[in-house]
Design a protein around this motif. Structure first.
Motif, PDB file in Angstrom:
ATOM      1  N   SER A   7       1.249  -1.201  -0.026  1.00 45.79           N
ATOM      2  CA  SER A   7      -0.365   0.174  -0.130  1.00 45.79           C
ATOM      3  C   SER A   7       0.500   1.175  -0.048  1.00 45.79           C
ATOM      4  CB  SER A   7      -1.216   0.073   1.464  1.00 45.79           C
ATOM      5  OG  SER A   7      -0.274   0.146   2.434  1.00 45.79           O
ATOM      6  N   THR A  50       0.420   5.333   1.296  1.00 42.02           N
ATOM      7  CA  THR A  50      -0.254   6.116   1.816  1.00 42.02           C
ATOM      8  C   THR A  50       0.260   7.393   1.737  1.00 42.02           C
ATOM      9  OG1 THR A  50      -0.739   5.027   4.123  1.00 42.02           O
ATOM     10  CG2 THR A  50      -1.510   7.056   4.131  1.00 42.02           C
ATOM     11  N   LYS A 106      -5.118   6.206   2.406  1.00 40.49           N
ATOM     12  CA  LYS A 106      -4.168   4.948   2.517  1.00 40.49           C
ATOM     13  C   LYS A 106      -5.005   4.547   0.838  1.00 40.49           C
ATOM     14  CE  LYS A 106      -2.991   0.134   3.974  1.00 40.49           C
ATOM     15  NZ  LYS A 106      -2.751  -1.095   5.730  1.00 40.49           N
TER      16      LYS A 106
END
Length: 277
Positions: free
Chosen positions: A53, A55, A60
């Motif tokens: 991921s 952010t 996010k």
């Protein structure tokens, strides 16, 4: 769908692979000319890091199911994929700080969702980044608090891996397997080196054959196929794949991607499934 040659925005109209090679070579020259080599203080080099991921601005964005990954080497280079487009650049590792610079990437639109992810990752993976490694997890954090989370991923082995076929190759031009009937999504091969065999599905029909693996080459025996009929494009792709059998092909594994190349430039590309079968 044919895979078009992709260009790097800062290198010019050459193939993506060649351009990335030029970039990394330049990165090595600059490192040798005075830039500090990667410092072993942070154990991040020599590992394929898959992006979990990113952010940015407190938002996010998960990245599962994409090609997004990052790799740092000990010669001061970084390379990988932002989700669709490949990239390369220079990376200096000192203590727990990684400085990424001179990023160049291929330019191809892959849909709004992936394009947004790539833009966010491109911005996050530049400048000075604080690195934190815990187990198989790596977190890269920018000066303003944005971050990228990644997981180390081991390379796939030829033997026992379920290789999902993604494209046929002819004279270095890759053509994605058709998906119109849904059958092509099942296309895969599984090699059993001990038994000297390979089995799987070529998009429509199941296949079994001998497969003797030696020194980067595979001698594929005559295929034993079922006799189903499927959509025209699926059968055309399958006929291409069948031509690889009864010949000796070379194989190359690029982390979790398999390339088979036979005579006259015929070949296939495949990706390792997450589960060995």
């Amino acid at each position: 769908m044919q895979t078009q040659r992709k260009t790097l925005s800062t290198v010019g109209a050459v193939s993506a692979a060649a351009a990335l090679g030029l970039l990394t070579a330049c990165g090595a020259d600059k490192t040798d000319a005075g830039a500090a080599p990667a410092d072993p203080g942070v154990p991040v080099t020599g590992t394929h890091w898959t992006v979990d991921s990113v952010t940015a601005g407190g938002k996010k964005t998960d990245a599962p199911g994409t090609k997004a990954h990052v790799a740092f080497d000990k010669k001061g280079r970084v390379s990988g994929n932002f989700g669709c487009n490949g990239f390369g650049g220079v990376a200096e590792v000192k203590g727990d700080t990684i400085t990424v610079d001179k990023i160049a990437k291929t330019e191809m639109s892959c849909g709004d969702e992936i394009d947004k992810l790539e833009t966010t990752l491109t911005e996050a993976l530049k400048g000075k980044l604080k690195a934190s490694v815990k187990g198989d997890k790596l977190t890269l954090t920018t000066a303003k608090g944005d971050s990228i989370t990644l997981t180390s991923e081991p390379p796939a082995e030829l033997d026992g891996t379920k290789w999902m076929l993604t494209a046929t190759v002819e004279k270095e031009v890759a053509t994605s397997l058709p998906k119109g009937s849904g059958k092509a999504e099942k296309a895969h091969l599984i090699f059993d080196e001990k038994a000297g065999t390979v089995h799987g599905n070529l998009g429509c029909n199941t296949v079994n054959a001998k497969a003797e693996v030696t020194d980067g080459k595979i001698e594929l025996g005559t295929p034993r196929l079922t006799r189903k009929m499927c959509d025209g494009d699926v059968m055309k792709a399958e006929q291409h794949l069948v031509k690889l059998f009864g010949t000796t092909v070379t194989y190359e594994i690029d982390h979790r991607t398999l390339h088979l190349t036979g005579k006259d430039g015929l070949g296939l590309n495949a990706n390792a499934s997450n589960v060995k079968k």
